[in-house]
Each structure stands twice: as structure tokens, then as C-alpha cells.
Design an enzyme around this catalytic site. Structure first.
Site, PDB file in Angstrom:
ATOM      1  N   GLU A 151       8.247 -14.414   2.229  1.00 62.84           N
ATOM      2  CA  GLU A 151       6.940 -13.936   1.745  1.00 62.84           C
ATOM      3  C   GLU A 151       6.858 -13.888   0.232  1.00 62.84           C
ATOM      4  OE1 GLU A 151       3.784 -10.220   2.313  1.00 62.84           O
ATOM      5  OE2 GLU A 151       5.734 -10.167   3.315  1.00 62.84           O
ATOM      6  N   LYS A 167       1.160 -10.885   7.441  1.00 61.66           N
ATOM      7  CA  LYS A 167       0.908  -9.849   8.440  1.00 61.66           C
ATOM      8  C   LYS A 167       0.620 -10.542   9.751  1.00 61.66           C
ATOM      9  CE  LYS A 167       1.771  -5.932   6.848  1.00 61.66           C
ATOM     10  NZ  LYS A 167       2.925  -5.272   7.467  1.00 61.66           N
TER      11      LYS A 167
END
Length: 369
Positions: A151, A167
Site C-alpha cells: 500500500e 480497503k
């Protein structure tokens, strides 16, 4: 003995010849190439290296990790699912819309002299390739980190900044839920707001929303948010506006942080912070969210390895399902650190032993504070 020479490796670059270490992020706008490790609690270490060159990740001294059954969790299954229910109660009360709930797993190192994070990073690159993989070794400053982060927290190219919040996690694309997309959109809005506090008006955009990315053993929903910095803003202002990363806090961020402090029983440390590099000479940099990240803590001749795992909790969360998500995220990585050959044996089978030892340490209560 593990190699104690300071080093950092990211993006195919190997950095040696340590020149300077500071806790002031303003240095990232000065000169030189810097490695950066920021804890979730806000402690920042910036290290400037004099020799930075393209080089594959070295395979130095052997790595001897913890036994698979040695890992212990700061929150066991009962405590974690109880905390999920408390987050849902806070959502019902209107205190938060979403909160990221994490736990830390820890194991003693059987041979601290054979615990070199550069060696661990080389194992992670082979067993769990990740776009923001790397390592930072600064033993004199208490920093020994190896990451396989998927990420992007922040990248910068001159005045353009970009974030890639993750997410939504599932074993495969078909198992992603509407809850995952809802969670992603909430955090994208939060990241837009964080960048919008600093970036030029009208410059913040979302080039990609809820793209599916495949990683070893799982898939994620990933979005992209970007904006343009004003000329009087640099790394200190950028970190002040956006840290900790929105994807590992919740919305609203301030309320989620209060809830995290109440429910989690140990500090997160480098986990969920920022890990990466900055090239001040060229106005570029890339900091990953410190997830899928290991760090070594030493005390005398003893040592322990730590790792964090968590999940975003929304009103639609199922407590047992969220626990399973934390297991999914940790399983393969803990297996690699414990010496299980995930390529030959399969992470799902062999990794179970590495994470399914969630007894809470005696000095930490197993229920949220």
C-alpha cells in the site's frame, strides 16, 4: 552476529554509508537520499545515506526466525471480536463511521545473532512479492524493519502527491463484499479531505476508485487519490496533514484514533506508520503504509520479532469475519518469517500454525482497555 552496518533498500536501490540521522522531517526537503521510518504514534526517523546505487536485494547472513507455534497475539480471538462489537456500538452511537482495529503478534527470536532484517526482507521478496518491499537497518537508533507492504501512503514527484489507500480484502475477487467497497469509498473520502487541507484548491482528484489488485494469497480494493502541493509546502506539512494514514485509522480520523487508543492494548510502532525513501535532490519520494511489516526489538542479548495485522470495521462487519481477515493478512507472512516454505507447501496450510497461537502474553490483559 547479524550485520550491524546501517543500510536501506527500496525500489531496486541499495543505500549504505550512513551520513546523518534526524527526527526532523524538514530534512527531507534539504539534500540527499533518505530512508524514512515513522511509527503510528508519530515518531519519525530519517536517515541520509551517501552511497545509493541500483542493486538487487542481497542475501546476507542466514535468517533464523521464531518457531511457528511461538507467536502470541496482543488480542486473542475473543478479545478481538469483542472489540469489533464495541466499534459497531460506537458506529451505532454516531461516534465513528469506520475504525481500523489491529493487533500485534510477537515471538522471541531463538537466535538474535541470526536475525538480520535484510535477510528477512530477501525472504519476503521471494515468498511474498510486494510493490513497496524494503528494509531499513539502523541498530544504533533502534530501527530494524523489513516490509512487504502493498500500500502506497504517499508518493511525491516535485509538486504532485499521490496516495493509494487499500480497503477491502478477500481471498479472491469473487469473495469481495459490498461492505468492502463501502469501506474503501469512506477512506477515499477521508484521504481526499486530508490532501485537500494542503493541496491547491481544485487539484485533488480520484483517478482510480476500487480497483482490484491481486497479491500473494489475497486480493485488495485499491483507489488512487492525487493533488498538487503549493510551493510553500513540503514534507513536514504533508505529513502533518495526512499522518497517520487514513486507511489504518478510520473516519472521522480523530474519533477513530480515540477509539483505537481505547481498544488496542499495545502501541503499533512501525506497523501502520510510514516506511520508505525520499530523494531530496530530485523532489521525489515514496512512503508505504507500514502494513505487512516486521520489526525487531532488542534488549541486551535477547530479541523479539513483531508484526501487526488488522481490519477495517464498519456497521456491516461480522466480528468473526473480521478476525478471519486479520488471520488471512498475517498467515503467509508469519509462515515466511518462521521458515516455512510457502511456495512448496502452500501458505494456507503451513501458515496456520504461525498465526494460530493467539494466547495473550501474561503482562498484557486479553481484553480491550
Amino acid at each position: 552476529m547479524p550485520d550491524s552496518a546501517p543500510m536501506a533498500c527500496f525500489d531496486g536501490l541499495l543505500a549504505t554509508d550512513l551520513r546523518d540521522v534526524t527526527t526532523d522531517p524538514a530534512a527531507l526537503d534539504s539534500k540527499g537520499w533518505w530512508a524514512v521510518v515513522a511509527s503510528f504514534e508519530g515518531a519519525v526517523v530519517c536517515a541520509r545515506f551517501g552511497d545509493v546505487r541500483p542493486a538487487p536485494l542481497r542475501r546476507p547472513a542466514r535468517w533464523r526466525g521464531p518457531a511457528p507455534e511461538a507467536w502470541r497475539s496482543s488480542l486473542d480471538r475473543a478479545a478481538y471480536t469483542s472489540a469489533v462489537r464495541r466499534v459497531r456500538a460506537a458506529i451505532a452511537a454516531g461516534d465513528v463511521y469506520q475504525a481500523n482495529l489491529c493487533r500485534t503478534v510477537t515471538a522471541p527470536l531463538p537466535d538474535p545473532d541470526a536475525a538480520d532484517v535484510e535477510a528477512l526482507a530477501s525472504l519476503l521478496v521471494r515468498g511474498n512479492p510486494a510493490p513497496y518491499a524494503g528494509a531499513v537497518r539502523l541498530p544504533a537508533h533502534g530501527v530494524e524493519v523489513a516490509t512487504a507492504s502493498p500500500e502506497l501512503y504517499l508518493s511525491r514527484s516535485r509538486r504532485t502527491v499521490r496516495s493509494g489507500p487499500i480497503k477491502g480484502t478477500a481471498p479472491e475477487r469473487a469473495l469481495l463484499l459490498e461492505k468492502d467497497r463501502t469501506e474503501n469509498v469512506m477512506i477515499v473520502d477521508l484521504v481526499r479531505n486530508d490532501l485537500g487541507r494542503l493541496c491547491l484548491p481544485g487539484s485533488v482528484s480520484v483517478p482510480a476508485l476500487c480497483s482490484v489488485e491481486s497479491h500473494p494469497g489475497l486480493v485488495h480494493l485499491v483507489s488512487t487519490v492525487e493533488g498538487e502541493l503549493p510551493r510553500d509546502a513540503g514534507w513536514p506539512e504533508l505529513l502533518a496533514a495526512t499522518f497517520p494514514p487514513g486507511s489504518v485509522t478510520g473516519a472521522p480520523k480523530s474519533s477513530a484514533l480515540r477509539l483505537i487508543r481505547e481498544l488496542e492494548t499495545v502501541p503499533r510502532g512501525p506497523y501502520c506508520g510510514g516506511v520508505g525513501w525520499v530523494d531530496a535532490d530530485h523532489g521525489t519520494g515514496s512512503l508505504a503504509v507500514g502494513i505487512r511489516t516486521f520489526w525487531v526489538e532488542r534488549a541486551g542479548r535477547a530479541g523479539r520479532l513483531r508484526f501487526g495485522t488488522g481490519a477495517g470495521i464498519t456497521w456491516g462487519s461480522d466480528p468473526d469475519g473480521e478476525w478471519q481477515e486479520t488471520e488471512l493478512k498475517a498467515r503467509r507472512l508469519l509462515a515466511i518469517a518462521s521458515g516455512v516454505d510457502v511456495q512448496a507447501h502452500g501458505a494456507a496450510r503451513d501458515g496456520d500454525a504461525a498465526v494460530h497461537a493467539p494466547a495473550v502474553p501474561a503482562d498484557r490483559p486479553g481484553t480491550p482497555r
